[in-house]
Scaffold this motif. Structure first.
Motif, PDB file in Angstrom:
ATOM      1  N   LEU A  35       0.815  -1.212   0.000  1.00 21.20           N
ATOM      2  CA  LEU A  35       0.000   0.000   0.000  1.00 21.20           C
ATOM      3  C   LEU A  35       0.851   1.266   0.000  1.00 21.20           C
ATOM      4  O   LEU A  35       0.464   2.277  -0.590  1.00 21.20           O
ATOM      5  CB  LEU A  35      -0.926   0.003   1.223  1.00 21.20           C
ATOM      6  N   ARG A  36       1.995   1.200   0.655  1.00 18.16           N
ATOM      7  CA  ARG A  36       2.877   2.370   0.754  1.00 18.16           C
ATOM      8  C   ARG A  36       4.273   1.971   0.297  1.00 18.16           C
ATOM      9  O   ARG A  36       5.140   1.640   1.115  1.00 18.16           O
ATOM     10  CB  ARG A  36       2.896   2.890   2.192  1.00 18.16           C
ATOM     11  N   PRO A  37       4.519   1.990  -0.991  1.00 22.50           N
ATOM     12  CA  PRO A  37       5.793   1.480  -1.525  1.00 22.50           C
ATOM     13  C   PRO A  37       7.018   2.256  -1.071  1.00 22.50           C
ATOM     14  O   PRO A  37       8.147   1.740  -1.170  1.00 22.50           O
ATOM     15  CB  PRO A  37       5.605   1.590  -3.042  1.00 22.50           C
ATOM     16  N   ASP A  38       6.865   3.495  -0.610  1.00 24.77           N
ATOM     17  CA  ASP A  38       8.022   4.296  -0.226  1.00 24.77           C
ATOM     18  C   ASP A  38       8.494   4.025   1.196  1.00 24.77           C
ATOM     19  O   ASP A  38       9.575   4.478   1.594  1.00 24.77           O
ATOM     20  CB  ASP A  38       7.685   5.780  -0.362  1.00 24.77           C
ATOM     21  N   ILE A  39       7.726   3.303   1.991  1.00 28.15           N
ATOM     22  CA  ILE A  39       8.120   3.069   3.387  1.00 28.15           C
ATOM     23  C   ILE A  39       9.413   2.262   3.499  1.00 28.15           C
ATOM     24  O   ILE A  39      10.266   2.587   4.330  1.00 28.15           O
ATOM     25  CB  ILE A  39       6.952   2.382   4.142  1.00 28.15           C
ATOM     26  N   PRO A  40       9.634   1.202   2.705  1.00 31.03           N
ATOM     27  CA  PRO A  40      10.901   0.459   2.859  1.00 31.03           C
ATOM     28  C   PRO A  40      12.151   1.284   2.598  1.00 31.03           C
ATOM     29  O   PRO A  40      13.251   0.850   2.976  1.00 31.03           O
ATOM     30  CB  PRO A  40      10.763  -0.682   1.831  1.00 31.03           C
ATOM     31  N   ASP A  41      12.039   2.440   1.969  1.00 28.84           N
ATOM     32  CA  ASP A  41      13.229   3.270   1.742  1.00 28.84           C
ATOM     33  C   ASP A  41      13.836   3.758   3.042  1.00 28.84           C
ATOM     34  O   ASP A  41      15.016   4.152   3.069  1.00 28.84           O
ATOM     35  CB  ASP A  41      12.862   4.473   0.865  1.00 28.84           C
TER      36      ASP A  41
ATOM     37  N   PHE B  84      11.957  -7.746   4.884  1.00 29.29           N
ATOM     38  CA  PHE B  84      12.494  -6.655   4.063  1.00 29.29           C
ATOM     39  C   PHE B  84      13.393  -7.198   2.957  1.00 29.29           C
ATOM     40  O   PHE B  84      13.284  -6.797   1.785  1.00 29.29           O
ATOM     41  CB  PHE B  84      13.268  -5.694   4.955  1.00 29.29           C
ATOM     42  N   ILE B  85      14.273  -8.134   3.296  1.00 28.51           N
ATOM     43  CA  ILE B  85      15.185  -8.695   2.290  1.00 28.51           C
ATOM     44  C   ILE B  85      14.410  -9.443   1.216  1.00 28.51           C
ATOM     45  O   ILE B  85      14.657  -9.274   0.009  1.00 28.51           O
ATOM     46  CB  ILE B  85      16.218  -9.609   2.980  1.00 28.51           C
ATOM     47  N   GLU B  86      13.462 -10.269   1.621  1.00 30.41           N
ATOM     48  CA  GLU B  86      12.692 -11.034   0.635  1.00 30.41           C
ATOM     49  C   GLU B  86      11.860 -10.110  -0.247  1.00 30.41           C
ATOM     50  O   GLU B  86      11.714 -10.357  -1.452  1.00 30.41           O
ATOM     51  CB  GLU B  86      11.794 -12.040   1.356  1.00 30.41           C
TER      52      GLU B  86
ATOM     53  N   THR C 260      19.034  -1.639  -5.380  1.00 31.56           N
ATOM     54  CA  THR C 260      19.489  -0.351  -4.827  1.00 31.56           C
ATOM     55  C   THR C 260      19.032  -0.192  -3.391  1.00 31.56           C
ATOM     56  O   THR C 260      19.791   0.279  -2.529  1.00 31.56           O
ATOM     57  CB  THR C 260      18.946   0.801  -5.688  1.00 31.56           C
ATOM     58  N   ARG C 261      17.808  -0.570  -3.112  1.00 36.32           N
ATOM     59  CA  ARG C 261      17.295  -0.450  -1.752  1.00 36.32           C
ATOM     60  C   ARG C 261      18.041  -1.378  -0.806  1.00 36.32           C
ATOM     61  O   ARG C 261      18.297  -1.022   0.358  1.00 36.32           O
ATOM     62  CB  ARG C 261      15.808  -0.764  -1.746  1.00 36.32           C
TER      63      ARG C 261
END
Length: 1112
Positions: free
Chosen positions: A373-379, A402-404, A413-414
C-alpha cells in the motif's frame, strides 16, 4: 397580519401540499420547509371548538392538520423504490418530526428556566409534558403507519417501514404502550418475505437498542441485539445481513459475531467488516486478543476477492499509524538511520501477533500489505550493527521480510542502501545467535540435573521455555536470510558452512531448525552428492556419540576441499551400532531411540531435497540398510512412521525399489492408525504419480486391482482425515488423466454428497474444487460425467429417501442441477490445439433422461425431478443428426408408450418437447428416419416398443446375424435372435445393479463405515458396464455375409391403453423397461408378421441350398 382561524383551515390542504411540493425537489430546502410547516401546525393547533358546555376543547385544527398531512403522505406509500422524489418526502417527514420535537423540548426548557413563571404554573406544565402538540401529532402518525406494516401491498409495507425508520431516532418521549407496539411491529417486519423491508426494519430496530431495558424482557424472549446478531449470521439475503452489520454496535458481546462475517459468502459483506466496522469503530487493535487479531488479518489478507484484501490492508495500515503515533508521543529515541521511528513502529506492529508461535505467517502478511500500500516506506530501512547485536523475534522477522521483499521486487538499490552485513559478518551474527541458543539449552539441562527428583519452579521453567522459543525464532529467521546471501566470498561461505554443520550435529537442536539448516547446506554445497555426504557424516557422528560420548570432540568434518575426493573414507564408517539392541540397558535403548529419531528426521529432510537417482548416490545404501529398514520393522509407531516416510522418499528416486516396496505400503494401510495411514497414503499416491506408466499403463489387471483397493479403502474408512487424503489423491489422478475409470468418478460424486461427509470440510472443499475444474477442462471429461448421471442419480435418490432425522444432504433436484452444470458445454474451456468442444453433451444427457422416463417403476418424485432438469439442458441447433433423431423418437412416443400419472409432469414434459421442436425444427426437416436403421436404433425402437419406419433397400447394420445352422431352425417362437446388451440393455442392467447395491446398502446402513460401503463400485460387474463387448466368435462375423439381404427384425407396438400392473406380494419381479415387450398381448397382426417373416427366411434358405438338394 395573522390569518383568521377560518381562513387557515380552509387553505390548510393547499398550504401543506405546497410545502410537500418543495420538499420533494431538493434536500437543501428541508429546514426552511420544516419551519414553514411548523408555523402552519401551530396556527392550526390554535383552532379549537368548545364542547360539553365549554368544559372541554375539541382540537379541530390539530385534527385537520393531521388529516391533511397523512393524506399527502399516503400518496408516497404507493410509490415503488427508485424515484428520488419519494425518498426526499420520506426524509422530510423524518426531519419534521425531529424539528417539532426539538421545538417542544426548547419551549419546555424555556418555561422551566423562566423566573417569572410561578410554581403552580410550572407544576401544571410538568403534568402536561406528555400531552403536547408534538406528542399528539407523532402518536397519531405512528398509529396510522402501523396499519401499513401489515398491508398486503409490499410497496406500502416498504414505504411505511422507511418512514418509521426515519422518524424513530427523533420520536422524543412516547408512552410505553406505543413503544411496545412499535417494537413488536418492527420485530414482525424483520420476518417479512421481502428482503428490502427486512433491511429497513433492522435499521429502525437498531435505533431502539440503547433504549431497551434488559430487565423488561420476559424470560425466554430475546433482546433486540440478540435478534440482530442472529440475523447477521443466518439471514439468507446478503443485503439484510449487511444492514444488520452496519447498524450493530461494536462491543465485546458483538465482536465474535462480527468477526465470523469475515468468512461470509458475500464479498461485499466481507469487505464491509473491515472498511465500515473494524477500521472506523475499533479504537485500538489491543482491544482485541492476539488470536482475534490474527484471525481478522488472516481472513482479510487471505481473501480471494481483491477488494476485501485492499480493505484489510487499509485496516492494518491504520493500526500501523496508531502505533507510530503512540511511539512519537512517548518520544522514544530510534537508532541511527531509522527515519521517524518507522522500523520501531513495524516492530511494535509485529508484537501485536504471536511471532514466536503460529502467528508468524500472519504477521509477515501484515507487514507486506503495508509495503504494497505504501511502496516508499521500505526506503527508510537501515540495519546498523546495533540492530544485529540486539535482535528480537520481531526485528529478525522484519529484517527477513524486508530482504525477501526487495529481492522479489528486484530492488537491489534499496538493499545496498539498507547497509546489510556482508557474508562473513553475517556468519558471525549467526554464530552468536547459535551460541545463545546453546547456552539456553545448557542451562535447561543443568536445571534439569540439579532439580532431579524435585519439583521445578514453574515460573522459571516457563521463562526458560520462552527464551528458548525466542532464540529458535531468531536463529530460524537468520537461516532463512542466509539463503538470500551472495556466497561469492569463500571465507564467509566456509564460516556459514561450519556453523550450520555444527548446528545439525548438535543432538539437542530443536527440530524446527533442521529444515532451515538443510536448506542453507543445499544452497552452499556444490552438488547433491556433497549434501548427502555431509548429512550422512552427521548421522554417523550422532550414532557414534551415542555409543561413545568421549568421541564427541574427535569427530571428523567434511570440508569443501575434499568435496570431490574419493568416498572410500565414508565407506569405512558404518551406521551400525557397536551394541545390538538386545545388549543395551533400558536407558541406553531410550537414548538410542531418541538418536535414531533425530537421524531419521535428518534423513527425511535430506531425501526431500535430493532429486538425483538412488543409484548415483551409493552413500544412501548405508542409511537404507542400517537406519531406514530397521525402523520400518520396529513396532513403535513413531519409529515405523518415520521409517516408512524415509522409505517412500527413497522410492521416489529409485524406481525398482518403488515397484518392489509398493505392496509393503499397501499392507501397512490395513492395520495402521489414523496418522500413519494418512502418511502412507500420501507415499502411495506420490509413487503412483511418479511411476504411472508402470502401474496404470502396462497391465489393466494391476491398474484395476490398485483402483479397487483405493475405492474399497475410501468406502470402508470412517476417519475424516483419511477420507480427505484419499479423495485428494484420487482427484489428482483423475485430473491428470492417469485414471479414467468411471467407477472412481462415481464414487467421488457419491462421497461428495453423502450425508456422512457433511462435516468433513477438507474433503468437501477438495471435491468442490475438483469437479468444476475436471468437468470444464475437456469435453471428454464432461462426457464421462454425463455417462454416470443416471446411476448416480438413482443412488442419491435412494440415499435421500433413507436419511435419518439427524442427517442432512442436498436434494436429488439439487444434485441433478450440479451434474447439469458440470456437463454444460458452454463452460468447457477451449484449449489451443486440443479437440473442439463437444456441444452435444447435454443432448446425450437428455437422451439418457428421456430413456429412463419410459420406466414406469420410478417414483413420481424422481420423474418430476428428471422432467424439471430437462429445461436446464443446453440444446442448440446443429447437433449431430443421430442425437436429434433419438431425442425426437423418445419425445414422440412417450405419451403413448409410458404416459405419466401426474398432469403436472405432462405439462413440464410438453414444454421441453415444444422447446426442442422450436430449436431443432430446421434440423429435423433434413433428417430421413429411414436411413438410420443400424443396431443402435433397432434396440432403441425395441426399448420404447414401436416399429422401425419402413423404407426401400433397408438392412440392419452391425447386427448379429444367425449362423447357417441357426437359420435352418428358426421357428415362430424365435422370430429374431436375442438382442445384445447395448444401449437399452446397458441402461437396464446398470439400473438393476444399482437397485441391488442400494438394497444391500440399506440392509446394512447402520454400519459405522458409511453409506457407500455396500454400493460395490469396485467390483468387476460395474466395470463391465463401460466396456464394449467383443463379438462372440469370428465365425459369426464371417457368416454375417452369407445372407444376400438380411431381414430386419419385426417389432410389435404396445397396444394403446394397455397397462402393466404388478400385484404386491405376487412374488413376480416388477417388469423393467427391457422386459416390457414380453408382457404384451400378442395380436393377430403380430402372429401373422412372425409367420410371414418365417416364410421369407425359409424361402431364402431354400434358394441358398438348392444346389445341395436339401428340401425343406
Amino acid at each position: 397580519m395573522v390569518a383568521k382561524p377560518a381562513n387557515i383551515l380552509e387553505n390548510l390542504q393547499e398550504s401543506i401540499a405546497a410545502i410537500f411540493e418543495q420538499a420533494q425537489l431538493s434536500l437543501a430546502n428541508h429546514r426552511k420547509n420544516c419551519v414553514a410547516l411548523h408555523k402552519l401546525h401551530q396556527q392550526a393547533g390554535a383552532v379549537t371548538k368548545p364542547v360539553k358546555n365549554g368544559t372541554v376543547l375539541k382540537l379541530v385544527g390539530e385534527r385537520a392538520f393531521g388529516e391533511a398531512f397523512i393524506e399527502l403522505l399516503s400518496r408516497v406509500l404507493v410509490v415503488k423504490k427508485g424515484p428520488a422524489t419519494a425518498d426526499r418526502v420520506v426524509k422530510f417527514v423524518g426531519s419534521y418530526v425531529k424539528f417539532v420535537n426539538e421545538k417542544a423540548s426548547a419551549e419546555k426548557a424555556k418555561s422551566a428556566n423562566d423566573p417569572s413563571t410561578s410554581a403552580s404554573v410550572r407544576s401544571n406544565a410538568d403534568e402536561d409534558d406528555e400531552d403536547t402538540i408534538a406528542s399528539r401529532f407523532v402518536s397519531r402518525l405512528l398509529k396510522w403507519l402501523f396499519q401499513g406494516f401489515v398491508a398486503k401491498n409490499k410497496t406500502t409495507r416498504y414505504r411505511t417501514v422507511c418512514v418509521v425508520s426515519e422518524m424513530i431516532s427523533h420520536l422524543g418521549e412516547i408512552d410505553e404502550d406505543t413503544y411496545n407496539v412499535l417494537r413488536d411491529s418492527l420485530l414482525d417486519r424483520i420476518c417479512d418475505k421481502e428482503s428490502l423491508i427486512r433491511s429497513h426494519a433492522i435499521i429502525a430496530l437498531s435505533k431502539l437498542i440503547g433504549s431497551e431495558d434488559p430487565n423488561d424482557i420476559e424470560p425466554g424472549e430475546k433482546t433486540i441485539l440478540e435478534i440482530l446478531l442472529e440475523i447477521i449470521s443466518c439471514d439468507p439475503s446478503a443485503e439484510v445481513r449487511r444492514a444488520a452489520l452496519l447498524h450493530v454496535p461494536l462491543t465485546q458481546n458483538t465482536l465474535s459475531t462480527i468477526m465470523s462475517r469475515t468468512r461470509d459468502t458475500d464479498p461485499v459483506m466481507r469487505k464491509l467488516v473491515y472498511s465500515a466496522v473494524l477500521q472506523p469503530k475499533l479504537g485500538h487493535p489491543r482491544q482485541l486478543t492476539i488470536s482475534q487479531r490474527e484471525q481478522i488479518v488472516k481472513d482479510g489478507l487471505g481473501d480471494r476477492e481483491p477488494a476485501v484484501r485492499v480493505a484489510a490492508g487499509k485496516m492494518v495500515a491504520s493500526w500501523f499509524d496508531m502505533i507510530v503515533a503512540e511511539a512519537n508521543d512517548t518520544e522514544e529515541v530510534a537508532w541511527v538511520g531509522d527515519d521517524g521511528g518507522v522500523m520501531k513502529g513495524f516492530m511494535r506492529l509485529l508484537s501485536l501477533f504471536d511471532v514466536v508461535g503460529p502467528g508468524e505467517a500472519v504477521a509477515v502478511d501484515a507487514v507486506l500489505s503495508i509495503f504494497v500500500l505504501r511502496p516508499d516506506i521500505p526506503d527508510a530501512f537501515v540495519f546498523p550493527d546495533e540492530f544485529w547485536k540486539n535482535l528480537t523475534p520481531e526485528s529478525a522477522v522484519l529484517a527477513r521480510v524486508f530482504i525477501e521483499h526487495c529481492l522479489k521486487t528486484e530492488n537491489e538499490t534499496r538493499l545496498e542502501a539498507a547497509s546489510l552485513p556482508v557474508v562473513t559478518a553475517f556468519a558471525f551474527h549467526l554464530q552468536e545467535s547459535y551460541n545463545f541458543l546453546v547456552d539456553i539449552l545448557q542451562d535447561a539441562e543443568n536445571a534439569k540435573f540439579l532439580n532431579a527428583g524435585q519439583d521445578e519452579d514453574e515460573e522459571e521453567a516457563e521463562k526458560r521455555e520462552e527464551e528458548l522459543s525466542k532464540g529458535e525464532v531468531i536463529l530460524s529467521e537468520l537461516l532463512r536470510m542466509a539463503l538470500k546471501l551472495d556466497y561469492m566470498d569463500e571465507i564467509g561461505r566456509r564460516k556459514v558452512f561450519s556453523v550450520v554443520r555444527d548446528m545439525l550435529a548438535h543432538p539437542e537442536l530443536p527440530p524446527g531448525l533442521i529444515a532451515p539448516c538443510l536448506d542453507v547446506l543445499k544452497e552452499i554445497t556444490p552438488s547433491e552428492r556433497d549434501l548427502i555426504r555431509v548429512v550422512v557424516e552427521v548421522i554417523i557422528e550422532l550414532r557414534e556419540d551415542d555409543d561413545d560420548p568421549e568421541n564427541h570432540d574427535n569427530r571428523s568434518t567434511v570440508t569443501f576441499d575434499d568435496s570431490h575426493s574419493d568416498i572410500a573414507s565414508m565407506k569405512d564408517k558404518s551406521l551400525q551400532r557397536k551394541k545390538q539392541r538386545d545388549e543395551m540397558t533400558s536407558e541406553e535403548r531410550i537414548e538410542a531411540d531418541v538418536t535414531d529419531l533425530r537421524c531419521l528426521t535428518l534423513s527425511i529432510g535430506m531425501l526431500e531435497r535430493v532429486h538425483g537417482s538412488f543409484e548415483d548416490n551409493s552413500t544412501l545404501q548405508g542409511i537404507l540398510a542400517d537406519l531406514i529398514i530397521p525402523s520400518v520393522k520396529r513396532k513403535e509407531l513413531v519409529m515405523r512412521e518415520k521409517g516408512l516416510i524415509s522409505l517412500g522418499l527413497c522410492c521416489l528416486i529409485a524406481k525398482n525399489m518403488a515397484l518392489n516396496s509398493f505392496q509393503l505400503f499397501l499392507g501397512q494401510i490395513q492395520s495402521a492408525p489414523e496418522g500413519l495411514k494418512c502418511r502412507v497414503l500420501q507415499v502411495i499416491f506420490d509413487i503412483l504419480f511418479l511411476y504411472d506408466q508402470d502401474f496404470f499403463g502396462r497391465s489393466e489387471d494391476v491398474a484395476k486391482q490398485i483402483i479397487d483397493f483405493l475405492l474399497h479403502t475410501l468406502e470402508a474408512e470412517d476417519s475424516a482425515s483419511v477420507q480427505a487424503v484419499l479423495c485428494m489423491g484420487l482427484s489428482k489422478l483423475i485430473l491428470s488423466g492417469m485414471i479414467t475409470d468411471p467407477r472412481v468418478l462415481m464414487c467421488l460424486v457419491l462421497t461428495y454428497v453423502s450425508p456422512t461427509t457433511i462435516d468433513n470440510q477438507e474433503l468437501r472443499q477438495c471435491l468442490s474444487y475438483f469437479f468444476p475444474v475436471y468437468s470444464y477442462s475437456a469435453s471428454v471429461n464432461q462426457s464421462r460425467m454425463q455417462s454416470i448421471f443416471i446411476a448416480s442419480f438413482d443412488l442419491v435418490c435412494r440415499m435421500y429417501e433413507e436419511l435419518d432425522e439427524d442427517q442432512g444432504m442436498i436434494t436429488p433436484y439439487q444434485f441433478a442441477l450440479l451434474m447439469i452444470d458440470w456437463t454444460n458445454p458452454q463452460k468447457a474451456v477451449g484449449v489451443a490445439g486440443a479437440e473442439a468442444i463437444d456441444q452435444g453433451v447435454h443432448a446425450e444427457l437428455a437422451i439418457d433422461i428421456l430413456a429412463v422416463l419410459y420406466d414406469s417403476e420410478r417414483s413420481v418424485e424422481a420423474q418430476k425431478v428428471l422432467c424439471q432438469v430437462l429445461s436446464h439442458l443446453y440444446i442448440i441447433p446443429g447437433l449431430e443428426q443421430r442425437a436429434i433423431l433419438k431425442l425426437k423418437i423418445l419425445l414422440d412416443h412417450h405419451n403413448e408408450q409410458s404416459p405419466f400419472n401426474d398432469v403436472s409432469l405432462d405439462k413440464i414434459f410438453d414444454r421441453f418437447k415444444a422447446r426442442f421442436m422450436k430449436i431443432l425444427s430446421k434440423d429435423l426437416k433434413r433428417i430421413d428416419p429411414t436411413k438410420f436403421r443400424d443396431r443402435e436404433f433397432q434396440e432403441l425402437y425395441e426399448y420404447i416398443g414401436v416399429d422401425m419406419p419402413e423404407g426401400d433397400n433397408i438392412f440392419i447394420v452391425e447386427s448379429a446375424a444367425p449362423s447357417r445352422e441357426q437359420r435352418t431352425n428358426l421357428s415362430i417362437q424365435s422370430p429374431r435372435p436375442p438382442p445384445k446388451r447395448t444401449y437399452p440393455a446397458l441402461l437396464h442392467h446398470h439400473r438393476k445393479r444399482t437397485k441391488q447395491n442400494v438394497q444391500r446398502l440399506h440392509q446394512g446402513k447402520r454400519d459405522s463405515r458409511g453409506p457407500l460401503l455396500q454400493i460395490g463400485l469396485y467390483d468387476t460387474g460395474v466395470a463391465s458396464l463401460f466396456v464394449a463387448k467383443p463379438p462372440s466368435s469370428q465365425q459369426d462375423a464371417d457368416e454375417e455375409f452369407d445372407l444376400a439381404t438380411p431381414v430386419p427384425a419385426t417389432i410389435t407396438p404396445k397396444k394403446k391403453g394397455v397397462k402393466r400392473l404388478h400385484t404386491p406380494g405376487s412374488g413376480r419381479t416388477p417388469t423393467s423397461p427391457m422386459t416390457r415387450k414380453r408382457t404384451r398381448v400378442r395380436s393377430p397382426l403380430y402372429v401373422s408378421s412372425i409367420f410371414m417373416t418365417t416364410l421369407i427366411l425359409m424361402y431364402r434358405v431354400y434358394e441358398v441350398n438348392l444346389d445341395s438338394k436339401i428340401m425343406l
